[in-house]
Design a protein around this motif. Sequence first.
Motif, PDB file in Angstrom:
ATOM      1  N   LEU A  39      58.691  29.572  11.031  1.00 34.37           N
ATOM      2  CA  LEU A  39      58.051  28.390  11.612  1.00 34.37           C
ATOM      3  C   LEU A  39      56.566  28.402  11.265  1.00 34.37           C
ATOM      4  O   LEU A  39      55.941  29.465  11.210  1.00 34.37           O
ATOM      5  CB  LEU A  39      58.218  28.399  13.133  1.00 34.37           C
ATOM      6  CG  LEU A  39      59.619  28.084  13.687  1.00 34.37           C
ATOM      7  CD1 LEU A  39      59.697  28.463  15.160  1.00 34.37           C
ATOM      8  CD2 LEU A  39      59.972  26.608  13.517  1.00 34.37           C
ATOM      9  N   SER A  40      56.032  27.213  11.069  1.00 33.34           N
ATOM     10  CA  SER A  40      54.592  27.103  10.804  1.00 33.34           C
ATOM     11  C   SER A  40      53.830  27.347  12.107  1.00 33.34           C
ATOM     12  O   SER A  40      54.393  27.236  13.200  1.00 33.34           O
ATOM     13  CB  SER A  40      54.267  25.707  10.278  1.00 33.34           C
ATOM     14  OG  SER A  40      54.382  24.769  11.333  1.00 33.34           O
ATOM     15  N   PHE A  41      52.557  27.664  11.958  1.00 37.99           N
ATOM     16  CA  PHE A  41      51.698  27.872  13.125  1.00 37.99           C
ATOM     17  C   PHE A  41      51.754  26.657  14.047  1.00 37.99           C
ATOM     18  O   PHE A  41      51.904  26.789  15.265  1.00 37.99           O
ATOM     19  CB  PHE A  41      50.259  28.133  12.652  1.00 37.99           C
ATOM     20  CG  PHE A  41      49.320  28.531  13.751  1.00 37.99           C
ATOM     21  CD1 PHE A  41      49.157  29.866  14.093  1.00 37.99           C
ATOM     22  CD2 PHE A  41      48.588  27.571  14.449  1.00 37.99           C
ATOM     23  CE1 PHE A  41      48.284  30.244  15.116  1.00 37.99           C
ATOM     24  CE2 PHE A  41      47.726  27.943  15.474  1.00 37.99           C
ATOM     25  CZ  PHE A  41      47.570  29.275  15.806  1.00 37.99           C
ATOM     26  N   ASN A  42      51.685  25.478  13.464  1.00 36.40           N
ATOM     27  CA  ASN A  42      51.666  24.262  14.286  1.00 36.40           C
ATOM     28  C   ASN A  42      52.989  24.005  15.000  1.00 36.40           C
ATOM     29  O   ASN A  42      53.002  23.579  16.152  1.00 36.40           O
ATOM     30  CB  ASN A  42      51.265  23.049  13.433  1.00 36.40           C
ATOM     31  CG  ASN A  42      49.780  23.055  13.136  1.00 36.40           C
ATOM     32  OD1 ASN A  42      48.989  23.580  13.915  1.00 36.40           O
ATOM     33  ND2 ASN A  42      49.397  22.492  12.000  1.00 36.40           N
ATOM     34  N   ASP A  43      54.093  24.273  14.315  1.00 38.52           N
ATOM     35  CA  ASP A  43      55.406  24.119  14.956  1.00 38.52           C
ATOM     36  C   ASP A  43      55.531  25.077  16.143  1.00 38.52           C
ATOM     37  O   ASP A  43      55.977  24.697  17.225  1.00 38.52           O
ATOM     38  CB  ASP A  43      56.546  24.421  13.964  1.00 38.52           C
ATOM     39  CG  ASP A  43      56.750  23.272  12.979  1.00 38.52           C
ATOM     40  OD1 ASP A  43      56.202  22.174  13.222  1.00 38.52           O
ATOM     41  OD2 ASP A  43      57.447  23.484  11.973  1.00 38.52           O
ATOM     42  N   LEU A  44      55.124  26.326  15.908  1.00 38.07           N
ATOM     43  CA  LEU A  44      55.202  27.333  16.971  1.00 38.07           C
ATOM     44  C   LEU A  44      54.352  26.921  18.171  1.00 38.07           C
ATOM     45  O   LEU A  44      54.774  27.049  19.319  1.00 38.07           O
ATOM     46  CB  LEU A  44      54.680  28.681  16.455  1.00 38.07           C
ATOM     47  CG  LEU A  44      55.698  29.716  16.023  1.00 38.07           C
ATOM     48  CD1 LEU A  44      54.993  30.982  15.567  1.00 38.07           C
ATOM     49  CD2 LEU A  44      56.697  30.050  17.139  1.00 38.07           C
ATOM     50  N   LYS A  45      53.169  26.418  17.862  1.00 31.94           N
ATOM     51  CA  LYS A  45      52.232  26.004  18.904  1.00 31.94           C
ATOM     52  C   LYS A  45      52.875  24.941  19.786  1.00 31.94           C
ATOM     53  O   LYS A  45      52.806  25.015  21.018  1.00 31.94           O
ATOM     54  CB  LYS A  45      50.967  25.442  18.244  1.00 31.94           C
ATOM     55  CG  LYS A  45      49.739  25.463  19.090  1.00 31.94           C
ATOM     56  CD  LYS A  45      48.516  25.046  18.289  1.00 31.94           C
ATOM     57  CE  LYS A  45      48.455  23.545  18.133  1.00 31.94           C
ATOM     58  NZ  LYS A  45      47.207  23.080  17.496  1.00 31.94           N
ATOM     59  N   GLU A  46      53.530  23.991  19.138  1.00 30.47           N
ATOM     60  CA  GLU A  46      54.154  22.902  19.885  1.00 30.47           C
ATOM     61  C   GLU A  46      55.394  23.366  20.645  1.00 30.47           C
ATOM     62  O   GLU A  46      55.565  23.075  21.824  1.00 30.47           O
ATOM     63  CB  GLU A  46      54.547  21.778  18.926  1.00 30.47           C
ATOM     64  CG  GLU A  46      53.879  20.458  19.288  1.00 30.47           C
ATOM     65  CD  GLU A  46      54.167  19.380  18.273  1.00 30.47           C
ATOM     66  OE1 GLU A  46      55.279  18.823  18.307  1.00 30.47           O
ATOM     67  OE2 GLU A  46      53.286  19.108  17.437  1.00 30.47           O
ATOM     68  N   LEU A  47      56.238  24.128  19.965  1.00 31.08           N
ATOM     69  CA  LEU A  47      57.491  24.585  20.588  1.00 31.08           C
ATOM     70  C   LEU A  47      57.226  25.482  21.788  1.00 31.08           C
ATOM     71  O   LEU A  47      57.986  25.483  22.750  1.00 31.08           O
ATOM     72  CB  LEU A  47      58.345  25.355  19.563  1.00 31.08           C
ATOM     73  CG  LEU A  47      59.119  24.524  18.537  1.00 31.08           C
ATOM     74  CD1 LEU A  47      59.652  25.419  17.434  1.00 31.08           C
ATOM     75  CD2 LEU A  47      60.272  23.773  19.209  1.00 31.08           C
ATOM     76  N   CYS A  48      56.156  26.262  21.723  1.00 34.24           N
ATOM     77  CA  CYS A  48      55.871  27.220  22.797  1.00 34.24           C
ATOM     78  C   CYS A  48      54.840  26.692  23.792  1.00 34.24           C
ATOM     79  O   CYS A  48      54.541  27.367  24.780  1.00 34.24           O
ATOM     80  CB  CYS A  48      55.412  28.553  22.214  1.00 34.24           C
ATOM     81  SG  CYS A  48      56.634  29.290  21.120  1.00 34.24           S
ATOM     82  N   GLY A  49      54.297  25.508  23.536  1.00 36.96           N
ATOM     83  CA  GLY A  49      53.316  24.938  24.455  1.00 36.96           C
ATOM     84  C   GLY A  49      52.078  25.806  24.601  1.00 36.96           C
ATOM     85  O   GLY A  49      51.564  25.991  25.702  1.00 36.96           O
ATOM     86  N   LEU A  50      51.593  26.342  23.493  1.00 39.26           N
ATOM     87  CA  LEU A  50      50.432  27.239  23.541  1.00 39.26           C
ATOM     88  C   LEU A  50      49.211  26.618  22.868  1.00 39.26           C
ATOM     89  O   LEU A  50      49.343  25.731  22.028  1.00 39.26           O
ATOM     90  CB  LEU A  50      50.772  28.562  22.828  1.00 39.26           C
ATOM     91  CG  LEU A  50      51.833  29.443  23.497  1.00 39.26           C
ATOM     92  CD1 LEU A  50      52.238  30.581  22.575  1.00 39.26           C
ATOM     93  CD2 LEU A  50      51.318  30.007  24.811  1.00 39.26           C
ATOM     94  N   ASN A  54      45.558  31.146  22.157  1.00 35.63           N
ATOM     95  CA  ASN A  54      46.623  31.952  22.752  1.00 35.63           C
ATOM     96  C   ASN A  54      47.670  32.343  21.728  1.00 35.63           C
ATOM     97  O   ASN A  54      48.094  33.497  21.670  1.00 35.63           O
ATOM     98  CB  ASN A  54      47.293  31.149  23.872  1.00 35.63           C
ATOM     99  CG  ASN A  54      46.991  31.738  25.224  1.00 35.63           C
ATOM    100  OD1 ASN A  54      46.729  32.936  25.331  1.00 35.63           O
ATOM    101  ND2 ASN A  54      47.025  30.915  26.248  1.00 35.63           N
ATOM    102  N   LEU A  55      48.090  31.360  20.916  1.00 30.62           N
ATOM    103  CA  LEU A  55      49.115  31.649  19.913  1.00 30.62           C
ATOM    104  C   LEU A  55      48.600  32.692  18.918  1.00 30.62           C
ATOM    105  O   LEU A  55      49.319  33.660  18.605  1.00 30.62           O
ATOM    106  CB  LEU A  55      49.549  30.362  19.190  1.00 30.62           C
ATOM    107  CG  LEU A  55      50.594  30.563  18.086  1.00 30.62           C
ATOM    108  CD1 LEU A  55      51.827  31.283  18.600  1.00 30.62           C
ATOM    109  CD2 LEU A  55      51.011  29.227  17.459  1.00 30.62           C
TER     110      LEU A  55
END
Lengths: 113, 113
Positions: A39-50, A54-55
Amino acid sequence: MKGDNTNTAKYAFSGLDRIFHEKARLGIMTALFTNEKGLSFNDLKELCGLTDGNLSRHIQILKDENLILVEKSFENNRPATRCFITDTGRDKFVNYMNELENVIKNVNKKLKN
Amino acid sequence: MKGDNTNTAKYAFSGLDRIFHEKARLGIMTALFTNEKGLSFNDLKELCGLTDGNLSRHIQILKDENLILVEKSFENNRPATRCFITDTGRDKFVNYMNELENVIKNVNKKLKN
Protein backbone atom coordinates in the motif's frame (compact mmCIF):
# COMPACT_ATOMS: atom_id res chain seq x y z
CA MET A 1 6.31 -11.69 44.97
CA LYS A 2 7.40 -10.20 41.70
CA GLY A 3 4.66 -9.67 39.14
CA ASP A 4 6.21 -11.98 36.60
CA ASN A 5 5.05 -15.38 37.74
CA THR A 6 3.87 -16.71 34.40
CA ASN A 7 2.71 -20.07 35.75
CA THR A 8 -0.19 -18.52 37.59
CA ALA A 9 -0.52 -15.40 35.46
CA LYS A 10 -3.36 -16.74 33.31
CA TYR A 11 -4.42 -13.26 32.25
CA ALA A 12 -1.00 -11.69 31.69
CA PHE A 13 -1.41 -12.39 27.95
CA SER A 14 2.33 -12.43 27.44
CA GLY A 15 1.86 -13.44 23.79
CA LEU A 16 0.19 -10.13 23.00
CA ASP A 17 3.33 -8.52 21.59
CA ARG A 18 3.16 -4.76 22.25
CA ILE A 19 4.55 -4.06 18.80
CA PHE A 20 1.26 -5.28 17.29
CA HIS A 21 -1.08 -4.51 20.16
CA GLU A 22 -0.73 -0.74 19.80
CA LYS A 23 -3.90 0.31 17.97
CA ALA A 24 -2.34 2.28 15.11
CA ARG A 25 0.18 -0.49 14.40
CA LEU A 26 -2.59 -3.11 14.59
CA GLY A 27 -4.35 -1.16 11.84
CA ILE A 28 -1.22 -0.80 9.70
CA MET A 29 -0.36 -4.50 10.02
CA THR A 30 -3.93 -5.61 9.26
CA ALA A 31 -3.97 -3.35 6.20
CA LEU A 32 -0.64 -4.69 4.93
CA PHE A 33 -1.51 -8.28 5.81
CA THR A 34 -4.69 -8.10 3.77
CA ASN A 35 -3.10 -6.19 0.86
CA GLU A 36 -0.24 -8.36 -0.26
CA LYS A 37 0.66 -6.08 -3.16
CA GLY A 38 1.53 -3.41 -0.63
CA LEU A 39 0.00 0.00 0.00
CA SER A 40 1.13 3.54 -0.68
CA PHE A 41 1.76 5.91 2.21
CA ASN A 42 -1.39 7.83 1.33
CA ASP A 43 -3.58 4.73 1.11
CA LEU A 44 -2.31 3.54 4.48
CA LYS A 45 -2.91 6.96 5.98
CA GLU A 46 -6.51 6.92 4.84
CA LEU A 47 -7.25 3.28 5.66
CA CYS A 48 -5.84 3.62 9.17
CA GLY A 49 -7.15 7.12 9.87
CA LEU A 50 -3.70 8.39 10.84
CA THR A 51 -1.90 11.70 10.42
CA ASP A 52 1.32 11.92 8.38
CA GLY A 53 3.43 12.20 11.52
CA ASN A 54 1.80 9.30 13.33
CA LEU A 55 1.96 7.00 10.32
CA SER A 56 5.64 7.86 9.69
CA ARG A 57 6.51 7.14 13.30
CA HIS A 58 4.79 3.74 13.35
CA ILE A 59 6.17 2.74 9.94
CA GLN A 60 9.66 3.40 11.28
CA ILE A 61 9.03 1.25 14.38
CA LEU A 62 7.69 -1.67 12.29
CA LYS A 63 10.52 -1.31 9.78
CA ASP A 64 13.16 -1.36 12.52
CA GLU A 65 11.76 -4.73 13.63
CA ASN A 66 11.86 -6.07 10.06
CA LEU A 67 8.09 -6.54 10.09
CA ILE A 68 7.46 -4.32 7.10
CA LEU A 69 9.47 -3.21 4.10
CA VAL A 70 9.46 0.35 2.78
CA GLU A 71 10.10 1.03 -0.89
CA LYS A 72 10.87 4.58 -2.03
CA SER A 73 10.49 5.46 -5.70
CA PHE A 74 9.31 8.20 -8.03
CA GLU A 75 5.88 8.27 -9.65
CA ASN A 76 5.18 11.09 -12.13
CA ASN A 77 8.32 12.82 -10.90
CA ARG A 78 7.06 12.83 -7.32
CA PRO A 79 8.54 10.76 -4.50
CA ALA A 80 6.33 7.80 -3.59
CA THR A 81 6.51 5.47 -0.60
CA ARG A 82 5.07 1.97 -0.67
CA CYS A 83 4.90 -0.43 2.27
CA PHE A 84 4.77 -4.22 2.28
CA ILE A 85 4.55 -6.82 5.00
CA THR A 86 7.65 -9.05 5.29
CA ASP A 87 7.56 -12.83 5.76
CA THR A 88 8.73 -12.31 9.35
CA GLY A 89 5.99 -9.74 9.85
CA ARG A 90 3.38 -12.12 8.47
CA ASP A 91 4.46 -15.03 10.70
CA LYS A 92 4.66 -12.93 13.86
CA PHE A 93 1.38 -11.20 13.14
CA VAL A 94 -0.39 -14.55 12.74
CA ASN A 95 1.02 -15.59 16.14
CA TYR A 96 -0.26 -12.38 17.69
CA MET A 97 -3.69 -12.98 16.14
CA ASN A 98 -3.77 -16.50 17.56
CA GLU A 99 -3.13 -15.09 21.03
CA LEU A 100 -5.87 -12.51 20.48
CA GLU A 101 -8.24 -15.34 19.61
CA ASN A 102 -7.39 -17.01 22.92
CA VAL A 103 -8.29 -13.83 24.81
CA ILE A 104 -11.67 -13.75 23.07
CA LYS A 105 -12.27 -17.43 23.78
CA ASN A 106 -11.95 -16.77 27.53
CA VAL A 107 -14.69 -14.19 27.34
CA ASN A 108 -16.94 -16.07 24.91
CA LYS A 109 -16.85 -19.18 27.09
CA LYS A 110 -18.21 -17.09 29.94
CA LEU A 111 -20.85 -15.43 27.74
CA LYS A 112 -22.27 -18.81 26.75
CA ASN A 113 -22.59 -20.00 30.37
CA MET B 1 -6.54 15.84 5.08
CA LYS B 2 -7.01 15.20 8.76
CA GLY B 3 -6.48 11.63 9.91
CA ASP B 4 -9.99 11.24 11.23
CA ASN B 5 -11.95 10.35 8.11
CA THR B 6 -13.87 7.38 9.48
CA ASN B 7 -15.69 6.63 6.22
CA THR B 8 -12.56 5.42 4.52
CA ALA B 9 -10.61 4.50 7.66
CA LYS B 10 -11.44 0.80 7.50
CA TYR B 11 -8.49 -0.13 9.70
CA ALA B 12 -8.72 2.69 12.26
CA PHE B 13 -10.57 0.27 14.61
CA SER B 14 -12.24 3.16 16.39
CA GLY B 15 -14.30 0.70 18.47
CA LEU B 16 -11.15 -0.59 20.17
CA ASP B 17 -11.57 1.56 23.28
CA ARG B 18 -8.10 2.36 24.66
CA ILE B 19 -9.35 1.82 28.19
CA PHE B 20 -9.67 -1.91 27.46
CA HIS B 21 -7.02 -2.26 24.78
CA GLU B 22 -4.13 -1.59 27.17
CA LYS B 23 -2.70 -5.05 27.90
CA ALA B 24 -2.75 -4.91 31.71
CA ARG B 25 -6.32 -3.61 31.76
CA LEU B 26 -7.36 -6.22 29.19
CA GLY B 27 -6.10 -8.84 31.64
CA ILE B 28 -7.83 -7.28 34.65
CA MET B 29 -11.15 -6.94 32.80
CA THR B 30 -10.98 -10.51 31.45
CA ALA B 31 -10.24 -11.80 34.95
CA LEU B 32 -13.13 -9.86 36.49
CA PHE B 33 -15.47 -10.69 33.61
CA THR B 34 -14.86 -14.39 34.06
CA ASN B 35 -14.99 -14.27 37.88
CA GLU B 36 -18.35 -12.77 38.69
CA LYS B 37 -17.91 -13.16 42.43
CA GLY B 38 -15.03 -10.72 42.22
CA LEU B 39 -11.34 -11.16 42.94
CA SER B 40 -9.07 -10.02 45.74
CA PHE B 41 -6.23 -7.62 45.01
CA ASN B 42 -3.73 -10.43 45.50
CA ASP B 43 -5.57 -12.86 43.23
CA LEU B 44 -5.76 -10.22 40.51
CA LYS B 45 -2.09 -9.44 40.92
CA GLU B 46 -1.15 -13.07 40.42
CA LEU B 47 -3.61 -13.81 37.62
CA CYS B 48 -2.53 -10.74 35.64
CA GLY B 49 1.19 -10.96 36.43
CA LEU B 50 1.27 -7.35 37.66
CA THR B 51 3.17 -5.56 40.41
CA ASP B 52 1.33 -3.87 43.29
CA GLY B 53 1.95 -0.43 41.84
CA ASN B 54 0.85 -1.30 38.32
CA LEU B 55 -2.30 -3.08 39.47
CA SER B 56 -3.25 -0.18 41.80
CA ARG B 57 -2.82 2.33 38.99
CA HIS B 58 -4.97 0.38 36.52
CA ILE B 59 -7.64 -0.39 39.13
CA GLN B 60 -7.94 3.35 39.76
CA ILE B 61 -8.31 4.10 36.03
CA LEU B 62 -11.03 1.43 35.60
CA LYS B 63 -12.80 2.56 38.77
CA ASP B 64 -12.82 6.19 37.65
CA GLU B 65 -14.67 5.09 34.51
CA ASN B 66 -17.20 3.11 36.58
CA LEU B 67 -16.11 -0.12 34.88
CA ILE B 68 -15.16 -1.87 38.09
CA LEU B 69 -16.16 -1.57 41.73
CA VAL B 70 -13.68 -1.72 44.59
CA GLU B 71 -14.74 -2.98 48.00
CA LYS B 72 -12.50 -2.38 51.00
CA SER B 73 -13.01 -4.47 54.13
CA PHE B 74 -11.13 -6.24 56.91
CA GLU B 75 -10.35 -9.95 56.90
CA ASN B 76 -8.67 -11.40 60.00
CA ASN B 77 -7.99 -7.84 61.15
CA ARG B 78 -6.11 -7.05 57.92
CA PRO B 79 -7.36 -4.66 55.24
CA ALA B 80 -8.62 -6.49 52.17
CA THR B 81 -9.50 -5.15 48.72
CA ARG B 82 -11.91 -6.93 46.42
CA CYS B 83 -12.74 -5.92 42.84
CA PHE B 84 -15.85 -6.62 40.80
CA ILE B 85 -16.91 -5.78 37.27
CA THR B 86 -19.87 -3.36 37.07
CA ASP B 87 -22.84 -3.77 34.70
CA THR B 88 -21.49 -0.84 32.67
CA GLY B 89 -18.07 -2.49 32.60
CA ARG B 90 -19.58 -5.77 31.43
CA ASP B 91 -21.58 -4.14 28.62
CA LYS B 92 -18.71 -2.00 27.37
CA PHE B 93 -16.25 -4.88 27.57
CA VAL B 94 -18.53 -7.07 25.46
CA ASN B 95 -18.66 -4.28 22.85
CA TYR B 96 -14.88 -4.08 22.87
CA MET B 97 -14.64 -7.85 22.44
CA ASN B 98 -17.02 -7.72 19.48
CA GLU B 99 -14.76 -5.15 17.81
CA LEU B 100 -11.75 -7.35 18.54
CA GLU B 101 -13.53 -10.24 16.81
CA ASN B 102 -14.01 -8.04 13.74
CA VAL B 103 -10.27 -7.33 13.62
CA ILE B 104 -9.55 -11.06 13.70
CA LYS B 105 -12.15 -11.76 11.01
CA ASN B 106 -10.30 -9.41 8.62
CA VAL B 107 -7.14 -11.43 9.06
CA ASN B 108 -8.77 -14.88 9.08
CA LYS B 109 -10.59 -14.13 5.84
CA LYS B 110 -7.23 -13.46 4.23
CA LEU B 111 -5.63 -16.56 5.77
CA LYS B 112 -8.29 -18.79 4.22
CA ASN B 113 -7.79 -17.34 0.73
